[in-house]
Scaffold this motif. Sequence first.
Motif, PDB file in Angstrom:
ATOM      1  N   HIS A   1       0.807  -1.207   0.000  1.00 20.61           N
ATOM      2  CA  HIS A   1       0.000   0.000   0.000  1.00 20.61           C
ATOM      3  C   HIS A   1       0.846   1.264   0.000  1.00 20.61           C
ATOM      4  O   HIS A   1       0.625   2.136  -0.846  1.00 20.61           O
TER       5      HIS A   1
ATOM      6  N   HIS B   1      -6.744  -3.211   3.949  1.00 24.01           N
ATOM      7  CA  HIS B   1      -7.880  -3.129   3.031  1.00 24.01           C
ATOM      8  C   HIS B   1      -7.674  -4.007   1.793  1.00 24.01           C
ATOM      9  O   HIS B   1      -8.597  -4.206   1.030  1.00 24.01           O
ATOM     10  N   HIS B   2      -6.474  -4.505   1.614  1.00 23.14           N
ATOM     11  CA  HIS B   2      -6.242  -5.383   0.467  1.00 23.14           C
ATOM     12  C   HIS B   2      -6.664  -6.824   0.740  1.00 23.14           C
ATOM     13  O   HIS B   2      -6.666  -7.636  -0.183  1.00 23.14           O
TER      14      HIS B   2
HETATM   15 CU   LIG Z   1      -4.029   0.024  -0.712  1.00 18.34          CU
END
Ligand SMILES: [Cu+2]
Lengths: 105, 656
Positions: free
Chosen positions: B284, B333-334
């Motif tokens: 990220h 969030h992945h």
């Molecule tokens: Cu991300």
Amino acid sequence: MAQHQNHGGHHSHGSMKEYVIGFILSIVLTIIPLVLVMNPILSKTATVISILVMAVLQFVIQLVFFMHIREGEKPRYNVQTLILGLVIVFTIVAGSLWIMLFNKY
Amino acid sequence: MWENIKDFASTFFVTGDPLIYGADVSIVLTIIAILFVLTKYKKWGWLWREWLTTVDHKRIGIMYLIASLLMLFRGGVDALLMRVQLAFPNVEFLHSDHYNAIFTTHGTIMILFMAMPMMFALFNMVVPLQLGARDVAYPFLNALSFWLFMLGAMLFNLSFVIGGSPDAGWLSYPPLSQNEFSPGPGQNFYIWGIQISGIGSLATGINFIVTILKMRAPGMKLSKMPLFSWSVLSSCIMIIFAFPILTVTLALLFLDRFAGAHFFTMDGGGNPMMYLNLIWMWGHPEVYIVVVPAFGIFSEIVATFSRKKIFGYKSMVWAMMIIAVVSFFTWAHHFFTMGTSASVIAFFAISTMIVGIPTGVKVFNWLFTMYRGRISFKQPMLWTIAFIPCFVIGGATGVMLAVAPADYQYHNSYFLVAHFHQVLIGGVVFGYLAGIYYWWPKLFGFKLDEKLGKWGFWFWNIGFYVCFMPQYALGFMGMTRRYYTYGWDRGWADLNLVSTVGAFMMGIGFIFQVWQIAYSIKHGERDTTGDPWNGRTLEWSIPSPAPFYNFAVVPQVKELDDWWETKEAKANGTYKEQPAKLEPIHMPKNSGIPFIMSNFWFLVGFGFTFGWVWMAVIGFIGVFACMWARSFQYDTDYYVPVEEVRRTEASLGRVV
Ligand SMILES: [Cu+2]
Ligand code: HEM
């Protein structure tokens, strides 16, 4: 380049004495956990905790005696970076535990 | 004997596919052509002295640029192959294995070997000039970074013709990437290609942080530093904290594969999910590492082409610094769908939405800068204006993905694919292209042709929407990513065909740009002033192309947008000429060690890839020998005499 120009007249990075003290302290901090593991005198939890404590102390010794964290010009970018680094290391460890332990149940 | 050789060759070289034989032939022909030209025109010495050993940040920047454009080509061809395969249902153009390899190399190359080096190209081409410095803080290290990247990228690309490509996705999730499911060298190429170039990226991060903090021209306080340099600082802070995570994660994966460890295995106490957790801690921040410099580029361009000071300078700086920190708190969030506690999901959903806020602030600042400005629509500005709506949509779909319950629908569908292409093409690629158009004259001394550029621009832009808007819909219709084929009954045929057409339009746009560069080398408008766009920052105060020492006299900075203020003062007659005294200029000497050392790293990588430990050992010995040799080099710098500076400046049309 600028960093070459700064070279002249720089304060020396620590003294022989400091390096020797640092060296001895870090060796002692390495031997203690080794001894604790080779001859299990403490309980398992106590051993793990003492290894962790030694590791943190070792880290501080490295910073103070070899990385000269106390020296440096203002603004103390090195200290600022170190603090951010610690925050991120904490996030990595605590965050991973928080996320991953759930899957153990 | 002969049998043995044949046996070895048939596993060593990739065989059996006409596409690959075609590539083999063209690679061999290109190499022969290059060798021939270099020998015929006796250019070997020139190549070595001027390029392979250079430590000049501008030349390193140019080499990064060339490499990244080549990689954009390779990644683009991969993309078009995939789109051909998906254009209609039941196409038998690529086999499933081949398709897997292509989407893997496409993703890896585009992020790590296209976006990263293009970003480093811009860092190198611009930052020292913008700061009023004569080079980066550590020129030798800078050259080493480049060569490590280059050799790492070559190692990765070699997998195409030797050994076989990796095919476990661009992030190589276990258990698929473990020996059990991915035997053979493909995964090892992936690991070592990224590891070697990753060392280079980390070093570049350190190098530019030090450059920005320590090498600014006198008077340029941080509060007067141009926004592009700020964006580089933000990006480099993320690099130095994120890349070590990647290195460690891939090292653990390598230990699993090579030494039979159990970090991410299914048995023996390993946990494949831990790999996802770790790799996204890098992944990220990585997407912000590449996009924040694009924000910096847009800030420079918007101000220059609106003829106004940037609106909300301070808030821009804060936004980038906040992004640098907050981007480390959103990684989960992945993998919302992996399954974890509700509080974890809530935390990461909210933190993800929070990163959107500083980004929104920046968008408003750009709009306010343009408001009532005298805008001129030159190429850099065109790409900037195209970026804004594109990125806003990408951000909005990102926030949709961040709504965790809904993400169970979107996750790994074409909706996700459309989201990240929107931010990566609309944000990163458009941004870097804008920057390349903007700073090109400073590096090469001529502008890129407007007319061909506009063709390229429109093909890219229209092609982009034609390609990716249908993919959002396909995602909703249930098409998941990494399908290699589908049937008529799914009802996905029309939209996929549209998408493929869009992809080819972008390909045409790229061809226009290559044509544009070739055309402009001969016919491009020459930049005689050094300030072709009526710029605001220091890089426009020196001649184009910039002389190797950058600034004959180190500038004294008083204002934000110092060069603009100087021009204003000159126009008003309030400018006080400062007596400039030329002094000998201290410069670093060239060195062949970065190039040689990186080649030894290549040996290390190649050896481990095929499990030939002896070769890796030779490589390591070479690496240490290079370090040893460098530590005893004392003669690493020299002075350019005043006479030579005067002569060089005169040849560029300047009197000092
Ligand atoms: Cu991300
Ligand atoms: C406001 C900004 C953004 C938000 C809220 C956001 C949110 C998200 C979320 C939640 C996902 C995971 C979705 C899923 O796997 O189901 C995702 C994936 C992704 N995003 Fe973003 N994003 C934003 C900006 C960006 C930017 C600026 C970039 C790159 C420059 C980017 C690149 C990606 C990539 C590459 C993936 C997918 C990677 C993969 O699974 O292989 N995003 N985004």
